[in-house]
Design a protein around this motif. Structure first.
Motif, PDB file in Angstrom:
ATOM      1  N   GLY A  53      74.631   0.461   9.313  1.00 26.50           N
ATOM      2  CA  GLY A  53      73.124   0.771  10.001  1.00 26.50           C
ATOM      3  C   GLY A  53      72.586  -0.205  10.459  1.00 26.50           C
ATOM      4  N   ASP A 100      67.753  11.842  11.916  1.00 28.88           N
ATOM      5  CA  ASP A 100      68.688  11.904  12.441  1.00 28.88           C
ATOM      6  C   ASP A 100      69.600  10.489  12.486  1.00 28.88           C
ATOM      7  N   LEU A 101      68.414   9.276  11.699  1.00 22.79           N
ATOM      8  CA  LEU A 101      69.499   8.558  11.124  1.00 22.79           C
ATOM      9  C   LEU A 101      70.229   7.939   9.765  1.00 22.79           C
ATOM     10  N   ASP A 102      71.501   7.692   9.813  1.00 26.04           N
ATOM     11  CA  ASP A 102      71.836   7.760   8.572  1.00 26.04           C
ATOM     12  C   ASP A 102      71.731   7.041   7.684  1.00 26.04           C
ATOM     13  N   ALA A 103      71.856   5.892   8.087  1.00 25.70           N
ATOM     14  CA  ALA A 103      71.310   4.639   6.713  1.00 25.70           C
ATOM     15  C   ALA A 103      70.413   5.164   5.721  1.00 25.70           C
ATOM     16  N   TRP A 126      66.801   4.367   6.244  1.00 26.27           N
ATOM     17  CA  TRP A 126      65.915   5.422   6.990  1.00 26.27           C
ATOM     18  C   TRP A 126      66.180   6.665   6.199  1.00 26.27           C
ATOM     19  N   ARG A 127      67.334   6.797   5.308  1.00 28.98           N
ATOM     20  CA  ARG A 127      66.766   8.457   5.109  1.00 28.98           C
ATOM     21  C   ARG A 127      65.881   8.197   4.223  1.00 28.98           C
ATOM     22  N   CYS A 168      62.331   8.930   6.320  1.00 35.29           N
ATOM     23  CA  CYS A 168      62.159   9.881   6.251  1.00 35.29           C
ATOM     24  C   CYS A 168      61.267  10.770   5.806  1.00 35.29           C
TER      25      CYS A 168
END
Length: 344
Positions: free
Chosen positions: A17, A56-59, A62-63, A66
């Motif tokens: 990421g 939609d952010l995988d790292a 970021w999750r 969110c």
């Protein structure tokens, strides 16, 4: 999504990421007090847009942010607590432009007025470069194969529809057909505005979308030749799942928002990240936006394309934007500090 834009929607992150910063020459971390107009912006509006794609952010970092965004009551405090403003420069002059979602009158069948087809992707289109724009249109290779989504009356408007990469067809029977990017011929995009300057017809400051339209219509033969200098050709798909009240799909395959979504270079700015935009010019803008799209001409750390909305009015507004300024990326705090070089 903005069609040629999907050509740049390659991964913005590595497996971990991390944003690719190899080309960036200068990275500095600012304070929120350094952002001109920060306190006066509508942070809640920006937070709503961020929420629409952050899932939609995988790292992991970021999750986490969110998840926290879902319950954030004070939008400004949320951004100031969990993000750091990062200024990235690569030596190029900042440039901010605008784009929009065109809406064209169209017909389901051709006639004397509606003569120019809007094509869906031909089955033989592959991953390698295919025919050029000139070759496609001169050969008629796509004709009479049932690939037409609709027919429009103006080849220049069709050209700009392809440049924007998404749009709407308002059919004669009252239906509205929404178009999304379907694919492209794999040929490089080149600016017909720059071509007009190269030919000595206009000075750079004189070129706009309306100027190009008028010149091509006044000079149909030379105008056709001008359009053919752009080898790139975009194909569309019909989009039925997005309500007409929402914006077109961006590079993250989510609807983008007028005045709050921006196209960036995803090799530098992660898709889904908030960005603070300080656009100068005749209509200055100081606004928190979200990087939700890409573009074939959007390359560099200080290059961005602002989404202005749908229809002719949005197109007129977007077409006159060509300004300098500054863009600052908001990154999770630890990620931001990790970008700085180690000091001995």
């Amino acid at each position: 999504m903005t069609g040629l834009r999907r050509l740049l929607a390659a991964a913005a992150f590595t497996a971990s990421g991390t944003v690719a910063m190899a080309e960036a020459r200068d990275i500095s971390i600012l304070s929120f007090g350094d952002l001109d107009g920060w306190a006066e912006d509508d942070h809640h509006a920006a937070l709503e847009v961020f929420r629409s794609t952050c899932m939609d952010l995988d790292a992991p970092d970021w999750r986490t942010l969110c998840t926290l965004a879902a319950d954030a009551a004070d939008a400004r405090a949320y951004f100031e607590l969990f993000f750091a403003p990062v200024l990235i420069r690569d030596g190029a002059e900042p440039l901010f432009t605008g784009y929009f979602e065109p809406e064209l009158r169209a017909a389901a069948e051709p006639d004397e007025v509606y003569r120019y087809p809007v094509y869906r992707v031909p089955p033989e289109l592959g991953d390698v470069p295919w025919l050029t724009r000139r070759e496609i249109e001169e050969s008629g290779i796509l004709a009479d194969r049932g690939l037409e989504i609709g027919w429009v009356s103006d080849p220049v408007e069709l050209f700009f529809l392809q440049i924007q990469g998404s749009g709407r067809l308002r059919m004669a029977d009252g239906r509205v057909v929404r178009l999304g990017y379907g694919g492209a011929n794999g040929r490089p995009y080149s600016s017909i505005g720059q071509e007009l300057v190269k030919r000595g017809i206009y000075e750079p400051h004189q070129v706009s979308a309306d100027v190009i339209r008028s010149w091509v219509r006044r000079n149909p033969d030379d105008g056709q030749d001008l359009l053919w200098t752009n080898d790139s050709y975009v194909f569309f798909r019909e989009i039925g799942e997005v309500p007409l009240s929402k914006g077109p799909l961006g590079a993250m395959n989510r609807s983008i928002t007028a005045g709050r979504s921006v196209a960036v270079d995803p090799s530098i700015v992660p898709l889904g990240a908030p960005v603070w935009l300080e656009k100068d010019g005749a209509d200055p803008m100081r606004r928190l936006m979200v990087a939700q799209d890409t573009g074939s001409a959007i390359k560099g750390a200080q290059r961005a394309d602002i989404f202005y909305g749908t229809g002719r009015r949005a197109g007129l507004e977007a077409g006159r934007i060509r300004d300098g300024g500054r863009m600052v990326v908001l990154l999770p705090i630890q990620r931001a500090w990790a970008l700085l070089p180690e000091t001995v």
